[in-house]
Design a protein around this motif. Structure first.
Motif, PDB file in Angstrom:
ATOM      1  N   PHE A   1       0.805  -0.999  -0.031  1.00 46.75           N
ATOM      2  CA  PHE A   1       0.020  -0.003  -0.014  1.00 46.75           C
ATOM      3  C   PHE A   1       0.962   1.479  -0.045  1.00 46.75           C
ATOM      4  O   PHE A   1       1.709   1.367   0.743  1.00 46.75           O
ATOM      5  N   PHE A   2       0.509   2.273  -0.925  1.00 44.34           N
ATOM      6  CA  PHE A   2       1.053   3.603  -0.939  1.00 44.34           C
ATOM      7  C   PHE A   2       0.012   4.398  -0.533  1.00 44.34           C
ATOM      8  O   PHE A   2      -0.924   4.670  -1.521  1.00 44.34           O
ATOM      9  N   LEU A   3       0.031   4.930   0.438  1.00 47.25           N
ATOM     10  CA  LEU A   3      -1.456   5.769   0.720  1.00 47.25           C
ATOM     11  C   LEU A   3      -0.924   7.246   0.779  1.00 47.25           C
ATOM     12  O   LEU A   3      -0.129   7.514   1.422  1.00 47.25           O
ATOM     13  N   ILE A   4      -1.744   7.902   0.138  1.00 50.23           N
ATOM     14  CA  ILE A   4      -1.390   9.753   0.143  1.00 50.23           C
ATOM     15  C   ILE A   4      -2.931   9.976   0.297  1.00 50.23           C
ATOM     16  O   ILE A   4      -3.861  10.031  -0.440  1.00 50.23           O
ATOM     17  N   CYS A   5      -3.072  10.961   1.378  1.00 51.28           N
ATOM     18  CA  CYS A   5      -4.287  11.499   1.751  1.00 51.28           C
ATOM     19  C   CYS A   5      -3.933  13.090   1.874  1.00 51.28           C
ATOM     20  O   CYS A   5      -2.912  13.386   2.190  1.00 51.28           O
ATOM     21  N   PHE A   6      -5.145  13.768   2.106  1.00 52.45           N
ATOM     22  CA  PHE A   6      -4.824  15.177   2.075  1.00 52.45           C
ATOM     23  C   PHE A   6      -5.590  15.802   3.120  1.00 52.45           C
ATOM     24  O   PHE A   6      -7.033  15.402   3.156  1.00 52.45           O
ATOM     25  N   GLN A   7      -5.458  16.490   3.932  1.00 55.06           N
ATOM     26  CA  GLN A   7      -6.155  17.055   4.947  1.00 55.06           C
ATOM     27  C   GLN A   7      -5.206  18.366   5.681  1.00 55.06           C
ATOM     28  O   GLN A   7      -4.252  18.556   5.469  1.00 55.06           O
ATOM     29  N   SER A   8      -6.220  19.257   6.167  1.00 57.20           N
ATOM     30  CA  SER A   8      -5.378  20.469   7.025  1.00 57.20           C
ATOM     31  C   SER A   8      -5.066  20.033   8.199  1.00 57.20           C
ATOM     32  O   SER A   8      -5.745  19.750   9.066  1.00 57.20           O
ATOM     33  N   LEU A   9      -3.806  20.358   8.501  1.00 55.04           N
ATOM     34  CA  LEU A   9      -3.184  20.025  10.040  1.00 55.04           C
ATOM     35  C   LEU A   9      -2.501  21.210  10.462  1.00 55.04           C
ATOM     36  O   LEU A   9      -1.472  21.153  11.301  1.00 55.04           O
ATOM     37  N   ALA A  10      -3.084  22.565  10.031  1.00 60.53           N
ATOM     38  CA  ALA A  10      -2.012  23.631  10.252  1.00 60.53           C
ATOM     39  C   ALA A  10      -1.976  23.918  11.685  1.00 60.53           C
ATOM     40  O   ALA A  10      -0.866  24.297  12.310  1.00 60.53           O
ATOM     41  N   GLY A  11      -3.121  23.402  12.506  1.00 63.76           N
ATOM     42  CA  GLY A  11      -3.248  23.788  13.764  1.00 63.76           C
ATOM     43  C   GLY A  11      -2.025  23.091  14.706  1.00 63.76           C
ATOM     44  O   GLY A  11      -1.892  23.458  15.763  1.00 63.76           O
TER      45      GLY A  11
ATOM     46  N   ILE B   1     -12.107   7.290  -2.036  1.00 62.82           N
ATOM     47  CA  ILE B   1     -10.563   7.265  -2.221  1.00 62.82           C
ATOM     48  C   ILE B   1     -10.209   7.105  -3.848  1.00 62.82           C
ATOM     49  O   ILE B   1     -10.940   6.617  -4.444  1.00 62.82           O
ATOM     50  N   GLU B   2      -9.521   8.069  -4.013  1.00 64.21           N
ATOM     51  CA  GLU B   2      -9.004   8.394  -5.417  1.00 64.21           C
ATOM     52  C   GLU B   2      -7.507   7.400  -5.507  1.00 64.21           C
ATOM     53  O   GLU B   2      -6.770   7.899  -4.957  1.00 64.21           O
ATOM     54  N   TYR B   3      -7.719   6.219  -6.111  1.00 64.20           N
ATOM     55  CA  TYR B   3      -6.629   5.446  -6.129  1.00 64.20           C
ATOM     56  C   TYR B   3      -5.667   5.333  -7.608  1.00 64.20           C
ATOM     57  O   TYR B   3      -6.416   4.850  -8.610  1.00 64.20           O
ATOM     58  N   ASP B   4      -4.394   5.758  -7.394  1.00 64.50           N
ATOM     59  CA  ASP B   4      -3.716   5.972  -8.699  1.00 64.50           C
ATOM     60  C   ASP B   4      -3.044   4.520  -8.948  1.00 64.50           C
ATOM     61  O   ASP B   4      -1.918   4.276  -8.220  1.00 64.50           O
ATOM     62  N   LEU B   5      -3.577   3.646  -9.689  1.00 56.37           N
ATOM     63  CA  LEU B   5      -2.954   1.975  -9.704  1.00 56.37           C
ATOM     64  C   LEU B   5      -1.895   2.122 -10.589  1.00 56.37           C
ATOM     65  O   LEU B   5      -1.738   2.476 -11.719  1.00 56.37           O
TER      66      LEU B   5
ATOM     67  N   TYR C   1      -0.327  -8.978  -5.935  1.00 57.90           N
ATOM     68  CA  TYR C   1       0.432  -7.824  -5.602  1.00 57.90           C
ATOM     69  C   TYR C   1      -0.100  -6.606  -6.140  1.00 57.90           C
ATOM     70  O   TYR C   1      -0.471  -6.656  -7.504  1.00 57.90           O
ATOM     71  N   TYR C   2      -0.222  -5.527  -5.663  1.00 58.53           N
ATOM     72  CA  TYR C   2      -0.624  -4.083  -6.409  1.00 58.53           C
ATOM     73  C   TYR C   2       0.004  -3.110  -5.465  1.00 58.53           C
ATOM     74  O   TYR C   2       0.292  -3.340  -4.332  1.00 58.53           O
ATOM     75  N   ALA C   3      -0.047  -1.911  -6.292  1.00 58.39           N
ATOM     76  CA  ALA C   3       0.694  -0.894  -5.456  1.00 58.39           C
ATOM     77  C   ALA C   3      -0.020   0.269  -6.352  1.00 58.39           C
ATOM     78  O   ALA C   3      -0.363   0.318  -7.443  1.00 58.39           O
ATOM     79  N   GLY C   4       0.111   1.514  -5.496  1.00 62.15           N
ATOM     80  CA  GLY C   4      -0.377   2.745  -6.069  1.00 62.15           C
ATOM     81  C   GLY C   4      -0.417   3.710  -4.976  1.00 62.15           C
ATOM     82  O   GLY C   4      -0.061   3.687  -3.795  1.00 62.15           O
ATOM     83  N   THR C   5      -1.074   4.898  -5.271  1.00 60.11           N
ATOM     84  CA  THR C   5      -0.997   6.058  -4.219  1.00 60.11           C
ATOM     85  C   THR C   5      -2.707   6.386  -3.992  1.00 60.11           C
ATOM     86  O   THR C   5      -3.329   6.130  -4.982  1.00 60.11           O
ATOM     87  N   SER C   6      -2.952   6.795  -2.727  1.00 57.99           N
ATOM     88  CA  SER C   6      -4.446   7.108  -2.457  1.00 57.99           C
ATOM     89  C   SER C   6      -4.519   8.562  -1.772  1.00 57.99           C
ATOM     90  O   SER C   6      -3.723   9.077  -1.341  1.00 57.99           O
ATOM     91  N   PHE C   7      -5.683   9.191  -2.275  1.00 64.17           N
ATOM     92  CA  PHE C   7      -6.254  10.286  -1.912  1.00 64.17           C
ATOM     93  C   PHE C   7      -7.512  10.015  -0.997  1.00 64.17           C
ATOM     94  O   PHE C   7      -8.658   9.958  -1.680  1.00 64.17           O
ATOM     95  N   PHE C   8      -7.712  10.300   0.228  1.00 63.25           N
ATOM     96  CA  PHE C   8      -8.662  10.046   0.917  1.00 63.25           C
ATOM     97  C   PHE C   8      -9.627  11.381   1.110  1.00 63.25           C
ATOM     98  O   PHE C   8      -9.202  12.513   1.375  1.00 63.25           O
TER      99      PHE C   8
ATOM    100  N   ALA D   1      -3.651  -5.540 -14.361  1.00 66.57           N
ATOM    101  CA  ALA D   1      -4.478  -4.565 -14.417  1.00 66.57           C
ATOM    102  C   ALA D   1      -3.970  -3.203 -14.501  1.00 66.57           C
ATOM    103  O   ALA D   1      -2.827  -2.989 -13.823  1.00 66.57           O
ATOM    104  N   SER D   2      -4.513  -2.330 -15.182  1.00 69.34           N
ATOM    105  CA  SER D   2      -3.920  -1.056 -15.188  1.00 69.34           C
ATOM    106  C   SER D   2      -5.021   0.009 -15.226  1.00 69.34           C
ATOM    107  O   SER D   2      -6.223  -0.243 -15.798  1.00 69.34           O
ATOM    108  N   SER D   3      -4.707   1.397 -15.178  1.00 69.94           N
ATOM    109  CA  SER D   3      -5.745   2.487 -15.325  1.00 69.94           C
ATOM    110  C   SER D   3      -5.000   3.714 -15.543  1.00 69.94           C
ATOM    111  O   SER D   3      -4.002   4.064 -15.120  1.00 69.94           O
TER     112      SER D   3
END
Length: 349
Positions: free
Chosen positions: A7-17, A175-179, A207-214, A158-160
């Motif tokens: 798993f390569f997980l990449i998510c985005f959120q505000s953590l400025a505080g 989840i936006e998953y870049d396969l 086996y699978y790998a990619g990046t994720s945006f939650f 598989a690919s996309s």
């Protein structure tokens, strides 16, 4: 059955505080024009942001990470930066993204004997998980998945070309998953039934790998989803890696078994903790893990021993050095949480 999971997980959120470190830069193309909405994120964490109309970005994180910083935008070749957290303010200057080269249609010499629906059934099971229907998980843009069964190697690939949009109503995530890679290998079994020769394909390893945006499915996450996330986390690969790095296996209800005998939790782990990383040498090829007395998994390495490195979030590398089986081996997209997910007491709606 052994399953390799990455798993390569990449998510985005505000953590400025909570920020302790601030990273700034400007993203432009080769014609010196700013790139708006380029993604800036640390691989394997929920630390990320996007560029503004001037191509500028400021990314704030609450603690250091060993993950690489990725800069990407649709139609451009991604860039990677290694960040040294020596100061609280880090300037990356101008980052130039080059136009991506259009993918050429791949030419296959072999014919593909399998219909798309058969390939999709295997892909859903091994990408989303066997429980994807129970967990109301589905790919919203499934038509983008390109599938091919290669007879000579008995492998489904598989690919996309675009990120897959995975909706998980059980955990309330989109989840936006870049396969990047998906491979499912089979063992071909020939047999005779009623005088006729037949072939059966037995699923062997994946086996699978990619990046994720939650993203949250709802503006406000209800208590039941917070509780489901907590239950999903318990006994997971992420939970185990954090417990191993902090030497809290027993406290977190993990037990280790070697050759059918329970052993002291760290007998086959040589753990050395540094400021930012924990190195763990696994001293045997295979260990069985028991969580909470009944959930059984196993980890296996290619060699007689191997060393992995775990950061503060439970992210480990090299990611292809371990095989997971049993309960952990079944964890796919339907059980996916952000890599730096932390268990918090459920809050009312």
């Amino acid at each position: 059955m052994t399953k390799r999971i990455v798993f390569f997980l990449i998510c985005f959120q505000s953590l400025a505080g909570l920020a302790q470190h601030s990273i700034k830069g400007v993203v432009i193309d080769e014609s010196q024009q700013p790139i708006e909405s380029a993604n800036i994120y640390f691989d394997g964490t929920t630390f990320g942001t996007v560029t503004n109309t001037k191509g500028e970005f400021t990314l704030q994180i609450d603690q250091t990470t060993q993950a690489s910083l990725l800069i990407s935008s649709l139609g451009y070749t991604s860039e990677t930066r290694t960040i040294s957290f020596k100061t609280s303010s880090i300037g990356l200057g101008v980052i130039v993204l080059k136009k991506g080269v259009s993918d050429l249609e791949e030419v296959y010499i072999e014919n593909d004997p399998w219909p798309r629906e058969r390939k999709l059934a295997y892909f859903r099971k091994w990408f989303l998980g066997e429980d994807y229907k129970d967990k109301k998980t589905k790919i919203l843009n499934e038509e983008e998945v390109q599938l091919r069964f290669i007879s000579s190697s008995n492998t489904l690939v598989a690919s996309s070309k675009v990120p897959l949009k995975v909706q998980n109503k059980y955990l309330s995530y989109l989840i936006e998953y870049d396969l990047m890679t998906f491979e499912l290998s089979f063992k071909k079994v020939n047999f005779t039934k009623d005088g006729k020769k037949q072939t059966y394909y037995n699923e062997h390893s994946s086996y699978y790998a990619g990046t994720s945006f939650f993203k949250e499915l709802k503006d406000k996450t209800r208590t039941k989803f917070l509780m489901r996330r907590e239950e999903t986390y318990e006994g997971s690969i992420l939970h185990f890696m954090r417990s191993l790095a902090s030497k809290e296996l027993e406290e977190n209800k993990f037990r280790t078994i070697h050759k059918k005998n329970e052993v002291p939790p760290y007998q086959y782990f040589d753990i050395i903790k540094t400021n930012n990383l924990t190195s763990v040498e696994i001293l045997v090829q295979k260990l069985i893990l028991l969580y909470d007395g009944f959930e059984q998994s196993f980890i296996q390495v290619d060699e007689n021993s191997t060393t992995i490195y775990i950061d503060a979030y439970g992210n480990f590398s090299p990611i292809n050095s371990l095989y997971f089986g049993g309960n952990m081996g079944k964890q796919k997209m339907s059980s996916l949480l952000p890599l730096n997910y932390k268990i918090n007491p459920p809050k009312d709606e």
